[in-house]
Design a protein around this motif. Structure first.
Motif, mmCIF file in Angstrom:
data_model
loop_
_atom_site.group_PDB
_atom_site.id
_atom_site.type_symbol
_atom_site.label_atom_id
_atom_site.label_comp_id
_atom_site.label_asym_id
_atom_site.label_seq_id
_atom_site.Cartn_x
_atom_site.Cartn_y
_atom_site.Cartn_z
ATOM 1 N N TYR A 235 45.604 42.816 27.786
ATOM 2 C CA TYR A 235 45.688 44.138 27.176
ATOM 3 C C TYR A 235 45.690 43.998 25.657
ATOM 4 O O TYR A 235 45.780 42.890 25.122
ATOM 5 C CB TYR A 235 46.944 44.865 27.663
ATOM 6 N N ASP A 245 46.388 50.990 24.882
ATOM 7 C CA ASP A 245 45.283 50.850 25.829
ATOM 8 C C ASP A 245 44.781 52.213 26.297
ATOM 9 O O ASP A 245 43.569 52.430 26.415
ATOM 10 C CB ASP A 245 45.744 50.016 27.027
ATOM 11 N N TRP A 249 40.942 53.446 25.745
ATOM 12 C CA TRP A 249 40.130 53.471 26.957
ATOM 13 C C TRP A 249 39.387 54.783 27.163
ATOM 14 O O TRP A 249 38.245 54.787 27.625
ATOM 15 C CB TRP A 249 41.002 53.180 28.177
ATOM 16 N N TYR A 278 37.633 44.277 30.237
ATOM 17 C CA TYR A 278 38.917 44.960 30.007
ATOM 18 C C TYR A 278 38.825 46.428 30.433
ATOM 19 O O TYR A 278 39.719 46.951 31.118
ATOM 20 C CB TYR A 278 39.267 44.836 28.528
ATOM 21 N N ALA A 279 37.740 47.097 30.045
ATOM 22 C CA ALA A 279 37.575 48.502 30.396
ATOM 23 C C ALA A 279 37.498 48.676 31.910
ATOM 24 O O ALA A 279 38.103 49.601 32.476
ATOM 25 C CB ALA A 279 36.319 49.067 29.725
ATOM 26 N N LEU A 282 40.988 48.188 33.603
ATOM 27 C CA LEU A 282 41.822 49.388 33.543
ATOM 28 C C LEU A 282 41.331 50.446 34.528
ATOM 29 O O LEU A 282 42.142 51.145 35.154
ATOM 30 C CB LEU A 282 41.832 49.950 32.119
ATOM 31 N N TYR A 283 40.029 50.556 34.673
ATOM 32 C CA TYR A 283 39.479 51.566 35.591
ATOM 33 C C TYR A 283 39.910 51.313 37.036
ATOM 34 O O TYR A 283 39.985 52.249 37.830
ATOM 35 C CB TYR A 283 37.951 51.581 35.492
ATOM 36 N N PHE A 288 43.953 55.514 35.906
ATOM 37 C CA PHE A 288 42.742 55.667 35.098
ATOM 38 C C PHE A 288 41.587 56.239 35.913
ATOM 39 O O PHE A 288 40.919 57.179 35.460
ATOM 40 C CB PHE A 288 42.350 54.314 34.487
#
Length: 317
Positions: A235, A245, A249, A278-279, A282-283, A288
């Protein structure tokens, strides 16, 4: 007006009045949306800046069922707030409803696309602002935080709404700490750095004039630095998922769908492998992906990358 519907307010559990909706957006009749101010009025664009506090010292005490967020699926600033609600386990504590994505001179409205206003039965979000400040002349925006007890807007300052949700509702939350005291200075410093370069810079970076090319250079430099940062950390601030974040994002998820939909800025977010992984990482988190509706912000013709592709990330320590 559409066929009447029954709707249950998630914040109170009581049956709301029969649903009413705004007419379709019509700029020929109502004009384009624009922000007006009274002469000499220098108050900020996001005029309502009330704060929720656990002890109520601000005048707005953290209490379950008291507050409602008017949001927009299309809006990154509103999604910051809905992500925070989900991350902190507050979706049954603070209720949410969504405005329609089409806007004319009257501002955001409630239509059949996302349902009625379950709290006040407003057809236009402007009504909430006018009830709070008669003749309101400022920006009618999402997210808007509404207080059922006083019948007024608390805040339309998206950053502070998110912080208050993350810090003042601990008694009813799940124990998540997305704005920890020991990292707040770093979170805010990083936000100050990325806010203009990335969150606001993506729009300007699509331009081809001198200002647009300058914004593009700043944006892509920021992406490169983020990519290097995320090569070693899961992160932004190490091994803990934080408000930093969330703030970044919501722009990343819209990048190839909107500002870079025609790949005029660069070939895509995937040019930065660590940032892209990273994106996607998170998804994969429910907070998210469940608050994301690509259809509400993707421009026609945009080719979206595969957000469900596996994402290998540095292990948290």
């Amino acid at each position: 007006m559409s066929e009447t519907l029954q709707h249950t307010d998630p914040g109170t559990g009581s049956d709301a009045a029969k649903a009413v909706y705004a007419d379709p957006a019509d700029t020929a009749v109502h004009g384009e949306y624009r922000i007006t101010r009274a002469p000499g009025d220098e108050r900020p664009l996001y005029r309502f800046t009330g704060r929720i506090t656990a002890d109520g010292s601000s005048g707005f005490k953290a209490e379950p069922g008291r507050y409602h967020v008017y949001a927009g699926w299309f809006c990154p600033w509103a999604q910051r707030v809905t992500i925070q609600l989900a991350l902190n386990g507050l979706e049954d504590v603070v209720s949410v409803s969504y405005v329609d994505g089409e806007r004319d001179g009257r501002g955001w409205a409630f239509r059949e696309t996302h349902g009625p206003d379950p709290v006040n039965g407003f057809t236009l979000l402007r009504e909430a602002y006018d009830r709070t400040e008669p003749g309101f002349d400022g920006h009618v925006s999402v997210p808007t935080l509404w207080d059922r007890h006083t019948g007024r807007v608390v805040s339309n300052d998206f950053t502070r709404i998110g912080i208050d949700l993350a810090t003042q509702f601990g008694e009813w939350g799940n124990g998540a700490d997305t704005y920890p005291e020991d990292l707040r200075a770093e979170i805010d410093a990083l936000d100050a750095e990325l806010h203009l370069a990335v969150n606001h810079g993506v729009g300007a970076a699509a331009g081809t004039d001198e200002a647009g090319l300058a914004a593009r250079a700043v944006l892509l430099d920021a992406f490169a630095k983020l990519d290097a940062r995320l090569a070693e950390h899961r992160y932004l601030l190490g091994d803990r998922l934080t408000e930093a974040d969330v703030r970044l994002w919501v722009t990343l998820v819209r990048y190839d769908a909107r500002s870079n939909h025609d790949r005029s800025i660069n070939p895509g977010l995937a040019e930065y492998p660590h940032l892209w992984a990273y994106a996607r990482d998170l998804y994969r988190l429910e907070a998210f992906n469940r608050t994301t509706d690509f259809a509400t912000f993707t421009l026609p013709g945009a080719q979206l990358p595969d957000w469900n592709a596996p994402a290998e990330r540095p292990q948290t320590r």
